[in-house]
Design a protein around this motif. Structure first.
Motif, PDB file in Angstrom:
ATOM      1  N   ARG A 140     -19.892  27.600 -10.093  1.00  0.00           N
ATOM      2  CA  ARG A 140     -19.201  27.635 -11.380  1.00  0.00           C
ATOM      3  C   ARG A 140     -17.825  27.003 -11.305  1.00  0.00           C
ATOM      4  NH1 ARG A 140     -20.444  33.844 -13.514  1.00  0.00           N
ATOM      5  NH2 ARG A 140     -22.743  33.620 -13.674  1.00  0.00           N
ATOM      6  N   ILE A 141     -17.202  27.048 -10.146  1.00  0.00           N
ATOM      7  CA  ILE A 141     -15.847  26.521 -10.012  1.00  0.00           C
ATOM      8  C   ILE A 141     -15.820  25.014 -10.298  1.00  0.00           C
ATOM      9  CG2 ILE A 141     -16.001  25.963  -7.543  1.00  0.00           C
ATOM     10  CD1 ILE A 141     -12.986  27.597  -9.313  1.00  0.00           C
ATOM     11  N   TRP A 142     -16.962  24.312 -10.153  1.00  0.00           N
ATOM     12  CA  TRP A 142     -16.990  22.889 -10.433  1.00  0.00           C
ATOM     13  C   TRP A 142     -16.741  22.601 -11.912  1.00  0.00           C
ATOM     14  CZ3 TRP A 142     -21.917  20.989  -7.377  1.00  0.00           C
ATOM     15  CH2 TRP A 142     -21.681  21.131  -6.001  1.00  0.00           C
ATOM     16  N   ASN A 143     -16.968  23.569 -12.777  1.00  0.00           N
ATOM     17  CA  ASN A 143     -16.833  23.360 -14.215  1.00  0.00           C
ATOM     18  C   ASN A 143     -15.464  23.749 -14.757  1.00  0.00           C
ATOM     19  OD1 ASN A 143     -19.565  22.533 -14.396  1.00  0.00           O
ATOM     20  ND2 ASN A 143     -20.220  24.669 -14.480  1.00  0.00           N
ATOM     21  N   THR A 144     -14.542  24.174 -13.882  1.00  0.00           N
ATOM     22  CA  THR A 144     -13.223  24.620 -14.348  1.00  0.00           C
ATOM     23  C   THR A 144     -12.168  23.548 -14.084  1.00  0.00           C
ATOM     24  OG1 THR A 144     -12.745  25.691 -12.232  1.00  0.00           O
ATOM     25  CG2 THR A 144     -13.817  27.008 -13.928  1.00  0.00           C
TER      26      THR A 144
END
Length: 280
Positions: free
Chosen positions: A276-280
């Motif tokens: 999920r961190i890739w989308n922040t």
């Protein structure tokens, strides 16, 4: 167990050691020892208890001249770990001293490690060294990538001054299956040569160490970077290699992520679940 490594130097050094073990069907972050500005906040389980995901944090967000970072991880027998970063790494201009980042990963039998960092940006004038060493058991598995950007493209900056050196080695049962060593200075002829960077500003390498099949390579070759940059895929005994050479770190990362969507099920038997961190 979380503890602090002993103070060994008053210099701006940082160390992080992680140890993963498998307990029943769960991968547990048993060791989390750190010194200086390197942290892991908590173990994450976005796809169930079998895979432990950790996000490596470097609060200063950049590495300056003289800084020394050491990151090590041991993946115990049967454990599955995924390491990533929250944003691009930055190597700042140096007034003279060399900065270095050294990674050491050990993956035990039947274990899997995924090393999926975001890109590294080398500022003009940086003096940097990156070393990665991976020790694999006979049947352990590894997928890792690195994306290197020379200069800050958005600011029109090129890498015209400084020095960058890299070393990457993967051993299986203490025998090398991949050794790469390189180095260049600002204005190096190889940066513009067709035999080197060919004037590009971004290069990337993805390495997947597990048994390959012709069908897997063929499936990967059907995918190309969306910016049509130079790229290639090949296999060596027990190793798949993908290379990107262009001018877009985003295109390189998206291409590697699409390859990972194919490689991960073949490597681990699990679908690819993007952090999920890739989308922040």
């Amino acid at each position: 167990m979380t503890s602090r490594l002993p103070l060994t130097s008053p210099a701006w050094h940082a160390e992080l050691h992680l140890g993963f073990v498998r307990i029943d069907e769960r991968t547990v972050l048993r060791e989390n020892r750190h010194f200086g500005p390197l942290r892991v906040q908590k173990a994450l389980y976005p796809e169930g208890e079998a895979v432990c995901q950790v996000i490596l944090l470097h609060p200063p967000s950049g590495i300056a001249g003289g800084d020394q970072l050491r990151i090590s991880a041991e993946i115990g027998a049967g454990a599955d770990a995924q390491l990533t970063t929250p944003g691009a790494g930055k190597w700042y201009r140096s007034g003279g001293p060399e900065a270095a980042q050294r990674l050491a990963f050990t993956v035990a039998e039947r274990a899997t490690l995924e090393w999926l960092p975001q890109e590294t940006i080398v500022f003009d004038g940086a003096r940097a060294r990156m070393e990665t060493r991976v020790q694999l058991a006979a049947d352990s598995r590894y997928i890792g990538w690195d994306i290197l950007c020379l200069g800050r493209a958005a600011a029109g900056e090129r890498f015209e001054n400084g020095r960058f050196d890299l070393f990457y080695r993967i051993d299986r049962e203490e025998k090398p299956i991949w050794i790469e060593r390189g180095g260049f200075s600002g204005h190096d002829a190889m940066l513009g040569s067709p035999a080197g960077w060919a004037g590009a500003t971004v290069c990337g390498t993805l390495l997947a160490a597990f048994p390959q099949t012709p069908e897997l390579l063929a499936a990967c070759r059907k995918i190309a970077p969306n910016d049509q940059a130079s790229h290639a895929l090949t296999t060596l005994p027990g190793l798949l290699v993908a290379r990107y050479l262009g001018d877009s770190s985003e295109a390189a990362r998206l291409w590697f992520a699409r390859l990972w969507e194919i490689l991960r099920p073949a490597c681990t038997g699990r679908p690819a679940v993007p952090p999920r961190i890739w989308n922040t």
